[in-house]
Design a protein around this motif. Structure first.
Motif, short mmCIF file in Angstrom:
data_model
loop_
_atom_site.label_atom_id
_atom_site.label_comp_id
_atom_site.label_asym_id
_atom_site.label_seq_id
_atom_site.Cartn_x
_atom_site.Cartn_y
_atom_site.Cartn_z
N ARG A 143 2.51 9.37 18.09
CA ARG A 143 1.48 10.08 17.34
C ARG A 143 1.23 11.39 18.09
O ARG A 143 0.58 11.42 19.14
N LEU A 182 2.34 4.39 18.59
CA LEU A 182 1.77 3.64 17.47
C LEU A 182 2.76 2.56 17.03
O LEU A 182 3.94 2.84 16.86
N THR A 183 2.30 1.38 16.81
CA THR A 183 3.05 0.22 16.31
C THR A 183 4.44 0.06 16.92
O THR A 183 5.45 0.08 16.22
N GLN A 228 5.75 -1.73 8.87
CA GLN A 228 4.62 -2.09 9.73
C GLN A 228 3.79 -0.85 10.06
O GLN A 228 2.56 -0.90 10.07
N THR A 229 4.44 0.25 10.32
CA THR A 229 3.74 1.49 10.63
C THR A 229 2.90 1.95 9.45
O THR A 229 1.72 2.28 9.60
N ILE A 230 3.49 1.98 8.28
CA ILE A 230 2.77 2.43 7.08
C ILE A 230 1.62 1.48 6.77
O ILE A 230 0.54 1.93 6.38
N SER A 266 -0.20 0.01 8.80
CA SER A 266 -1.32 0.23 9.73
C SER A 266 -2.34 1.20 9.16
O SER A 266 -3.50 1.18 9.55
N ASP A 267 -1.93 2.07 8.24
CA ASP A 267 -2.85 2.99 7.55
C ASP A 267 -2.16 3.47 6.27
O ASP A 267 -1.59 4.56 6.23
N PRO A 268 -2.20 2.67 5.20
CA PRO A 268 -1.45 2.98 3.98
C PRO A 268 -1.83 4.29 3.30
O PRO A 268 -1.03 4.89 2.59
N GLN A 269 -3.03 4.78 3.53
CA GLN A 269 -3.49 6.01 2.87
C GLN A 269 -3.30 7.26 3.73
O GLN A 269 -3.76 8.34 3.37
N ALA A 270 -2.58 7.15 4.82
CA ALA A 270 -2.49 8.24 5.80
C ALA A 270 -1.65 9.43 5.33
O ALA A 270 -1.79 10.52 5.86
N TRP A 303 1.89 9.66 5.46
CA TRP A 303 2.79 9.70 6.61
C TRP A 303 3.84 10.78 6.51
O TRP A 303 4.42 11.01 5.46
#
Length: 88
Positions: free
Chosen positions: A24, A31-32, A50-52, A54-58, A60
């Motif tokens: 990050r 991260l993850t 898994q990364t996505i 962790s914060d689906p609305q980010a 990415w």
């Protein structure tokens, strides 16, 4: 120089592990991270999922090199499904 490489008699190899981690940039943190015995396209796609998750609305942004697992069909299908691109 000019000598054959030798292995020390005490050296014991216990296998290898694959570390897949995200950096990050804004915070300088990892991260993850994923640690496994293999580094297959399925492993990498699972790591990205898994990364996505962790914060689906980010929203990415993922920057990758040209390693084959980073441009696999498994990853393309994952991105298609997560972004609802309807490629299939």
């Amino acid at each position: 120089m000019g000598q054959v490489e030798r292995q020390e008699y005490e050296y014991i190899r216990h296998g290898t592990q694959s570390l897949i981690a995200n950096w990050r940039v804004a915070t300088g943190t990892v991260l993850t991270p994923s640690i496994a015995a293999t580094r297959t396209e399925a492993d990498f796609a699972a790591h990205i999922a898994q990364t996505i998750a962790s914060d689906p609305q980010a929203g990415w942004i993922v920057i990758l090199d040209q390693l084959n697992t980073h441009k696999s069909a498994t990853l393309v299908r994952l991105v298609d499904r997560l972004c609802d691109l309807q490629l299939e």
